[in-house]
Design a protein around this motif. Structure first.
Motif, mmCIF file in Angstrom:
data_model
loop_
_atom_site.group_PDB
_atom_site.id
_atom_site.type_symbol
_atom_site.label_atom_id
_atom_site.label_comp_id
_atom_site.label_asym_id
_atom_site.label_seq_id
_atom_site.Cartn_x
_atom_site.Cartn_y
_atom_site.Cartn_z
ATOM 1 N N ALA A 152 12.195 -22.216 40.627
ATOM 2 C CA ALA A 152 11.265 -21.092 40.757
ATOM 3 C C ALA A 152 11.791 -20.024 41.707
ATOM 4 O O ALA A 152 11.537 -18.824 41.513
ATOM 5 C CB ALA A 152 9.907 -21.598 41.239
ATOM 6 N N ASN A 153 12.544 -20.430 42.728
ATOM 7 C CA ASN A 153 13.050 -19.470 43.713
ATOM 8 C C ASN A 153 14.301 -18.732 43.242
ATOM 9 O O ASN A 153 14.468 -17.537 43.530
ATOM 10 C CB ASN A 153 13.330 -20.178 45.036
ATOM 11 C CG ASN A 153 12.062 -20.541 45.782
ATOM 12 O OD1 ASN A 153 11.065 -19.818 45.710
ATOM 13 N ND2 ASN A 153 12.064 -21.657 46.481
ATOM 14 N N ALA A 155 15.643 -18.595 39.929
ATOM 15 C CA ALA A 155 15.724 -18.062 38.562
ATOM 16 C C ALA A 155 15.606 -16.533 38.519
ATOM 17 O O ALA A 155 16.398 -15.878 37.815
ATOM 18 C CB ALA A 155 14.652 -18.713 37.684
ATOM 19 N N ALA A 203 10.942 -18.836 35.787
ATOM 20 C CA ALA A 203 10.382 -19.082 37.115
ATOM 21 C C ALA A 203 8.881 -19.337 37.090
ATOM 22 O O ALA A 203 8.386 -20.195 37.833
ATOM 23 C CB ALA A 203 10.688 -17.900 38.037
#
Length: 256
Positions: A152-153, A155, A203
């Motif tokens: 998530a951070n 991408a 993300a």
């Protein structure tokens, strides 16, 4: 309007070539087809990251669901039974539950201290055993969840990298061709922006999955702590009603 004029208009319409209707093609497909090596590499990396995140989320949702179901069943069995030995005999049936690990660790520590009879010699030891078992069970459940936070951070930044490189390439081609028109630079920029969109698409599900799984982990942590205290109370209450020396009545009868 005279008949002659109408005939001339119809003839001109027939003579004029029919407008060619372009085949309907997907703009997204065109951009993917025309993407350069950097953009394609970024898209492949993002695709693998998305596959990993969905694999982790689906596997964790399944395992957490099984753990939740077995925890409820184990609690019902524990509260119906009055003997630790009975619960210990059937505990393996509820193994996906983290409560089983807490029960097993506390029960083993209790038997090491008292051999199953009387009050524990070291109550602090039981509390430490409960805390250790709870921590270890949650650590196992947390495996691979951090991958979701990582994906998530990073991408969006991976997608942004592809976009920046694509724009650089587009402007470099614009400078080499010497045609400073929007028509010349727009295709390259649009192809570059697709990587940013792909990064966001990867993300967002990872963020949602990570938050949902983290919330479930907090719930499991609270339940394991509550169960540990409940089990310690049950052991102390049961031990308080046990005779400290079970052989004393028999010895008194022999003396009489």
């Amino acid at each position: 309007m005279t008949l002659l004029t109408l005939l001339q208009t119809a003839a001109s319409d027939l003579a004029a070539p029919a407008p060619i209707t372009p085949a309907h093609t997907s703009a997204l497909g065109d951009m993917l087809h025309n993407s350069g090596p950097v953009a394609m590499t970024v898209l492949i990396v993002l695709g693998l990251a998305s596959l990993l995140s969905w694999t982790v989320m689906i596997s964790k949702w399944r395992s957490f669901g099984a753990a939740n179901t077995q925890s409820k069943r184990f609690l019902r069995a524990f509260r119906k039974s009055g003997r630790l030995s009975e619960i210990s005999a059937v505990a393996e049936q509820f193994r996906p539950s983290p409560l089983v690990a807490v029960f097993t660790e506390i029960n083993d520590e209790y038997y090491r201290q008292t051999n199953g009879r009387g009050l524990p010699k070291n109550p602090n030891g039981l509390e430490r055993a409960a805390a250790t078992a709870s921590s270890e069970a949650l650590t196992v459940m947390e495996e691979r969840v951090t991958w979701l936070a990582t994906i998530a951070n990073i991408a969006p930044f991976i997608g942004l990298f592809g976009t920046v490189m694509g724009i650089i390439d587009a402007f470099h081609g614009l400078g080499a061709s010497g045609t400073a028109t929007l028509r010349a630079v727009a295709p390259g920029i649009s192809e570059a922006l697709i990587t940013t969109a792909a990064g966001i698409v990867v993300a967002v599900p990872a963020v949602v999955g990570y938050n949902h799984l983290t919330s479930q982990l907090r719930d499991f942590a609270a339940r394991t702590d509550d169960f540990g205290r409940e089990l310690l109370n049950a052991i102390e209450n049961a031990a308080a009603f046990q005779p400290m020396n079970p052989g004393a009545p028999e010895e008194r009868r022999r003396q009489q």
